[in-house]
Enzyme design. Structure first.
Site, PDB file in Angstrom:
ATOM      1  N   HIS A 101      77.904   0.019  91.240  1.00 46.51           N
ATOM      2  CA  HIS A 101      76.577  -0.312  91.776  1.00 46.51           C
ATOM      3  C   HIS A 101      76.579  -1.668  92.463  1.00 46.51           C
ATOM      4  CE1 HIS A 101      76.785  -2.423  87.933  1.00 46.51           C
ATOM      5  NE2 HIS A 101      75.842  -3.235  88.376  1.00 46.51           N
ATOM      6  N   ASP A 103      73.801  -4.656  92.699  1.00 50.37           N
ATOM      7  CA  ASP A 103      72.702  -4.934  91.768  1.00 50.37           C
ATOM      8  C   ASP A 103      71.326  -4.720  92.392  1.00 50.37           C
ATOM      9  OD1 ASP A 103      74.270  -5.623  89.567  1.00 50.37           O
ATOM     10  OD2 ASP A 103      74.415  -7.730  90.176  1.00 50.37           O
ATOM     11  N   HIS A 255      80.080  -3.382  92.103  1.00 48.84           N
ATOM     12  CA  HIS A 255      80.952  -3.693  90.971  1.00 48.84           C
ATOM     13  C   HIS A 255      80.786  -2.666  89.855  1.00 48.84           C
ATOM     14  CE1 HIS A 255      77.189  -5.997  90.556  1.00 48.84           C
ATOM     15  NE2 HIS A 255      77.285  -5.715  89.267  1.00 48.84           N
ATOM     16  N   ARG A 270      74.159 -13.085  82.921  1.00 43.20           N
ATOM     17  CA  ARG A 270      74.019 -13.065  84.387  1.00 43.20           C
ATOM     18  C   ARG A 270      72.796 -13.850  84.810  1.00 43.20           C
ATOM     19  NH1 ARG A 270      72.838  -7.544  87.521  1.00 43.20           N
ATOM     20  NH2 ARG A 270      70.681  -8.282  87.555  1.00 43.20           N
TER      21      ARG A 270
HETATM   22  O1  LIG Z   1      79.439  -6.819  82.418  1.00 45.57           O
HETATM   23  C1  LIG Z   1      79.948  -6.995  83.527  1.00 45.57           C
HETATM   24  O2  LIG Z   1      81.110  -7.324  83.688  1.00 45.57           O
HETATM   25  C2  LIG Z   1      79.121  -6.789  84.777  1.00 45.57           C
HETATM   26  C3  LIG Z   1      77.745  -6.350  84.448  1.00 45.57           C
HETATM   27  C4  LIG Z   1      76.916  -6.141  85.691  1.00 45.57           C
HETATM   28  O3  LIG Z   1      76.885  -5.098  86.264  1.00 45.57           O
HETATM   29  C5  LIG Z   1      76.149  -7.283  86.195  1.00 45.57           C
HETATM   30  O4  LIG Z   1      76.210  -8.365  85.607  1.00 45.57           O
HETATM   31  O5  LIG Z   1      75.462  -7.119  87.204  1.00 45.57           O
HETATM   32 FE   LIG Z   2      75.672  -5.293  88.039  1.00 45.04          FE
END
Ligand SMILES: O=C(O)CCC(=O)C(=O)O
Ligand SMILES: [Fe+2]
Length: 283
Positions: A101, A103, A255, A270
């Site tokens: 995806h 984000d 990602h 995040r």
């Molecule tokens: O947990 C992760 O490595 C990425 C998670 C994710 O998709 C994000 O932080 O947007």
């Molecule tokens: Fe993400």
């Protein structure tokens, strides 16, 4: 390897992914932040190792790159002192990102980028992968590029986040409290607002259909693009160490967080940076 005045940068491929060393993210200034932004525009995802940010410094660092958003349109924040932090903790079964995806593309103004910090790293597994959607655009054949240049697609987060919206209520996003998750339409090829370079702007988790074509055509086009996006040539993979920070441009990457760490504990924080309305080619 190339050097700038503020840090050392080691590329993972010519235009995608770079490790940044010789910098402490807890004491960045405006001119260093400008150099990091230039590196981000060039390499799309940056990895900073040997860092020891706390929640406050994490938010402070992200604030150099634009307005930070709430944790997520729907998912709750770490706590009331840190409304910008989305904590992704493996002990919470809802905290999974094991699907490709970009984000939050299911809103009118998806984020420009994000800064992700590894708070608790599993002994093994839990790598994150990124795909270069600009390279994926150029590695399509010209006739397919010409086709996708003209297309728009619907993005919908309700299947994933609708239940959480009902459970938690929405957060503030783009100046209003999120009350509904109506689908939005974005161009399939997005022109980067800072570099002017085109990139594919579809990803499997949230892009549901191509507008103005039959259901079978939509499925066929999306299947073709989704298979193409994840060719190994378009991917970088990060094995996390405690404290590592990754920063990505959310306008030309997607990602995937691998869910392969068994019962090991994995916690990520995040902070998300607000973005623009995506603009297509020649629009
Ligand atoms: O947990 C992760 O490595 C990425 C998670 C994710 O998709 C994000 O932080 O947007
Ligand atoms: Fe993400």
């Amino acid at each position: 390897m190339t050097s700038t005045t503020a840090f050392t940068l080691t590329r993972q491929s010519p235009h995608f992914g770079a490790h940044v060393t010789g910098i402490d993210l807890s004491s960045v200034d405006t001119s260093t932040a400008a150099e990091i932004r230039a590196a981000l525009l060039e390499h799309k995802v940056l990895f900073f190792t040997d860092q020891s940010l706390d929640a406050e410094r994490h938010i402070e660092f992200a604030n150099y790159f634009g307005e930070t958003t709430s944790s997520h349109p729907v998912m709750p924040a770490l706590d009331s002192e840190h409304p910008q932090i989305w904590e992704i903790d493996s002990t919470d079964p809802t905290a999974r990102n094991d699907a490709w995806h970009t984000d939050v593309t299911f809103v009118a103004r998806p984020p420009m980028g994000a800064v992700l910090r590894a708070v608790q790293v599993p002994d093994v597994g839990g790598d994150t992968l990124w795909a270069d959607l600009e390279q994926a655009y150029w590695s399509l054949s010209k006739p397919v590029r010409d086709l996708v240049d003209q297309l728009d697609a619907e993005h919908d987060g309700s299947h994933e986040f609708g239940d959480y919206l009902a459970q938690y209520g929405g957060n503030d996003w783009d100046g209003a409290t999120v009350k509904r998750l109506d689908p939005v339409v974005h161009p399939v090829v997005r022109v980067h607002p800072e570099t002017g370079r085109p990139a594919l702007f579809v990803s499997p988790w949230f892009t549901k259909r191509i507008i103005g074509v039959s259901e079978a055509e939509s499925r066929g086009i999306l299947d073709l693009l989704f298979a193409h996006l994840t060719k190994p040539e378009h991917i970088v993979r990060h094995r996390w160490q405690q404290g590592d920070v990754a920063m990505w441009d959310n306008r030309n990457t997607m990602h995937y967080a691998t869910l392969n760490y068994g019962d090991f504990h994995r916690v990520m924080h995040r902070v998300t940076i607000a973005g623009d309305v995506p603009i297509g080619i020649g629009r």
